[in-house]
Design a protein around this motif. Structure first.
Motif, PDB file in Angstrom:
ATOM      1  N   ASN A   1    -106.951  59.417  16.822  1.00  0.00           N
ATOM      2  CA  ASN A   1    -107.716  60.390  16.002  1.00  0.00           C
ATOM      3  C   ASN A   1    -107.203  61.937  15.827  1.00  0.00           C
ATOM      4  O   ASN A   1    -107.778  62.926  16.152  1.00  0.00           O
ATOM      5  CB  ASN A   1    -109.128  60.678  16.405  1.00  0.00           C
TER       6      ASN A   1
ATOM      7  N   THR B   1    -108.693  53.556  18.645  1.00  0.00           N
ATOM      8  CA  THR B   1    -108.393  54.471  17.378  1.00  0.00           C
ATOM      9  C   THR B   1    -107.573  55.878  18.069  1.00  0.00           C
ATOM     10  O   THR B   1    -107.995  56.386  19.035  1.00  0.00           O
ATOM     11  CB  THR B   1    -109.667  54.819  16.977  1.00  0.00           C
TER      12      THR B   1
ATOM     13  N   SER C   1    -103.365  50.281  10.636  1.00  0.00           N
ATOM     14  CA  SER C   1    -103.947  50.622   9.437  1.00  0.00           C
ATOM     15  C   SER C   1    -104.384  52.266   9.632  1.00  0.00           C
ATOM     16  O   SER C   1    -104.430  52.749  10.637  1.00  0.00           O
ATOM     17  CB  SER C   1    -105.327  50.098   9.437  1.00  0.00           C
ATOM     18  N   PHE C   2    -104.034  52.839   8.497  1.00  0.00           N
ATOM     19  CA  PHE C   2    -104.068  54.364   8.289  1.00  0.00           C
ATOM     20  C   PHE C   2    -105.514  54.562   7.420  1.00  0.00           C
ATOM     21  O   PHE C   2    -105.668  54.075   6.443  1.00  0.00           O
ATOM     22  CB  PHE C   2    -102.958  54.966   7.673  1.00  0.00           C
ATOM     23  N   PHE C   3    -106.198  55.649   8.103  1.00  0.00           N
ATOM     24  CA  PHE C   3    -107.320  56.146   7.239  1.00  0.00           C
ATOM     25  C   PHE C   3    -107.410  57.721   7.182  1.00  0.00           C
ATOM     26  O   PHE C   3    -107.038  58.424   8.371  1.00  0.00           O
ATOM     27  CB  PHE C   3    -108.623  55.695   7.911  1.00  0.00           C
ATOM     28  N   CYS C   4    -107.607  58.260   6.023  1.00  0.00           N
ATOM     29  CA  CYS C   4    -107.828  59.631   6.113  1.00  0.00           C
ATOM     30  C   CYS C   4    -109.269  59.945   5.765  1.00  0.00           C
ATOM     31  O   CYS C   4    -109.654  59.610   4.715  1.00  0.00           O
ATOM     32  CB  CYS C   4    -107.028  60.429   4.832  1.00  0.00           C
ATOM     33  N   ASP C   5    -109.941  60.379   6.655  1.00  0.00           N
ATOM     34  CA  ASP C   5    -111.155  60.592   6.588  1.00  0.00           C
ATOM     35  C   ASP C   5    -111.730  61.879   5.846  1.00  0.00           C
ATOM     36  O   ASP C   5    -112.831  61.964   5.145  1.00  0.00           O
ATOM     37  CB  ASP C   5    -111.877  60.792   8.083  1.00  0.00           C
TER      38      ASP C   5
ATOM     39  N   SER D   1    -105.380  52.530  13.604  1.00  0.00           N
ATOM     40  CA  SER D   1    -106.093  51.645  14.495  1.00  0.00           C
ATOM     41  C   SER D   1    -105.054  50.263  14.168  1.00  0.00           C
ATOM     42  O   SER D   1    -104.606  50.203  13.213  1.00  0.00           O
ATOM     43  CB  SER D   1    -107.633  51.143  14.146  1.00  0.00           C
TER      44      SER D   1
ATOM     45  N   VAL E   1    -107.311  62.270  10.205  1.00  0.00           N
ATOM     46  CA  VAL E   1    -106.918  60.924  10.004  1.00  0.00           C
ATOM     47  C   VAL E   1    -107.448  59.951  11.144  1.00  0.00           C
ATOM     48  O   VAL E   1    -107.605  60.598  12.372  1.00  0.00           O
ATOM     49  CB  VAL E   1    -105.377  60.719   9.736  1.00  0.00           C
ATOM     50  N   ARG E   2    -107.070  58.878  11.239  1.00  0.00           N
ATOM     51  CA  ARG E   2    -107.381  57.731  12.082  1.00  0.00           C
ATOM     52  C   ARG E   2    -106.551  56.791  12.100  1.00  0.00           C
ATOM     53  O   ARG E   2    -105.931  56.336  10.835  1.00  0.00           O
ATOM     54  CB  ARG E   2    -108.955  57.222  12.014  1.00  0.00           C
TER      55      ARG E   2
ATOM     56  N   SER F   1    -109.005  62.781   0.229  1.00  0.00           N
ATOM     57  CA  SER F   1    -108.417  61.764   1.037  1.00  0.00           C
ATOM     58  C   SER F   1    -107.610  60.861   0.232  1.00  0.00           C
ATOM     59  O   SER F   1    -106.710  60.329   0.951  1.00  0.00           O
ATOM     60  CB  SER F   1    -109.564  61.169   1.656  1.00  0.00           C
TER      61      SER F   1
END
Length: 256
Positions: free
Chosen positions: A125, A123, A158-162, A213, A210-211, A168
């Protein structure tokens, strides 16, 4: 029994990236050359929306022309057009939409650190702080921030906004492959905002955590990546995460 099935050949497109300026004097159609390899073009899509032949684009022989009238309606930042064929894999054209009609008066800076400083991991970060250093509010939907890195094995991502103060759900992430790989970057993540994110007041700041992976969770090697901060564990001014307003670079630098 011998398998006589003929293998399917993938079609290709050239180029795979392009730029478009909404400024009237600079507008131009975007031409794409198809190498069909025995297939036919089926559709062109922008997300789930299907472009309309003869209206949004034209086809002449092996050339597809995306019309400037269509591109002018797209939001600033990166627009990904997906070419679908009768057989084989789809191909993507990433168009960077800018508007240099009016030079931006906004003044922003980006601070950043990486929550993981490991040489490799499954990942990425990055944590960003976007700071408005001007005397007026900035509309966040006009703002883009880029994080440049090497993918280290081509896979869907894949994109993630934590977390972010704006919510988010109102933070977007787009992956763009560089047309020519650099020693320290072959992709960038472009972080943006939907219109619901609102504006950033003068002197104010927001965090965007954000992350990133890969779909199979294989590792990235962070060492040497252009935007990677291998030292700091809290926010510092970071010029290697460039920021843009209305498609214009106003902070930092891109990899050479």
């Amino acid at each position: 029994m011998t398998d006589t099935t003929t293998p399917v050949s993938n079609s290709t497109i050239t180029p795979t990236t392009a730029s478009f300026d909404k400024k009237t004097a600079n507008q131009a159609d975007v031409a794409v050359t198809l190498t069909l390899n025995g297939n036919t073009l089926s559709t062109i899509k922008n997300g789930t929306a299907t472009l309309v032949a003869s209206t949004d684009y034209t086809v002449s022989g092996s050339t597809v022309t995306i019309k400037k009238e269509y591109l002018a309606t797209q939001a600033l930042g990166s627009t990904t057009l997906t070419f679908e064929f009768s057989a084989g894999t789809t191909q993507s054209l990433v168009v960077t939409i800018a508007d240099t009609t009016v030079a931006p008066t906004a003044a922003l800076k980006v601070q950043m650190y990486n929550s993981s400083l490991s040489a490799s991991g499954n990942t990425l970060n990055p944590k960003f702080k976007l700071v408005n250093t001007s005397t007026s509010a900035v509309t966040l939907s006009d703002v883009k921030v880029r994080y440049y890195y090497t993918i280290d094995g081509e896979k869907a991502q894949s994109f993630f906004c934590d977390w972010s103060q704006v919510g988010s759900a109102y933070v977007t992430g787009t992956f763009v492959k560089l047309p020519t790989a650099k020693a320290n970057a072959d992709y960038y993540l472009e972080v943006g905002f939907s219109s619901a994110a609102g504006s950033l007041a003068a002197g104010a700041s927001i965090d965007i955590q954000v992350r990133v992976s890969k779909e199979d969770w294989t590792n990235y090697t962070q060492t040497g990546d252009f935007s990677f901060n291998a030292v700091d564990t809290n926010y510092v001014d970071w010029s290697k995460t460039p920021a843009y307003v209305s498609g214009n670079l106003i902070w930092g630098s891109e990899p050479n």
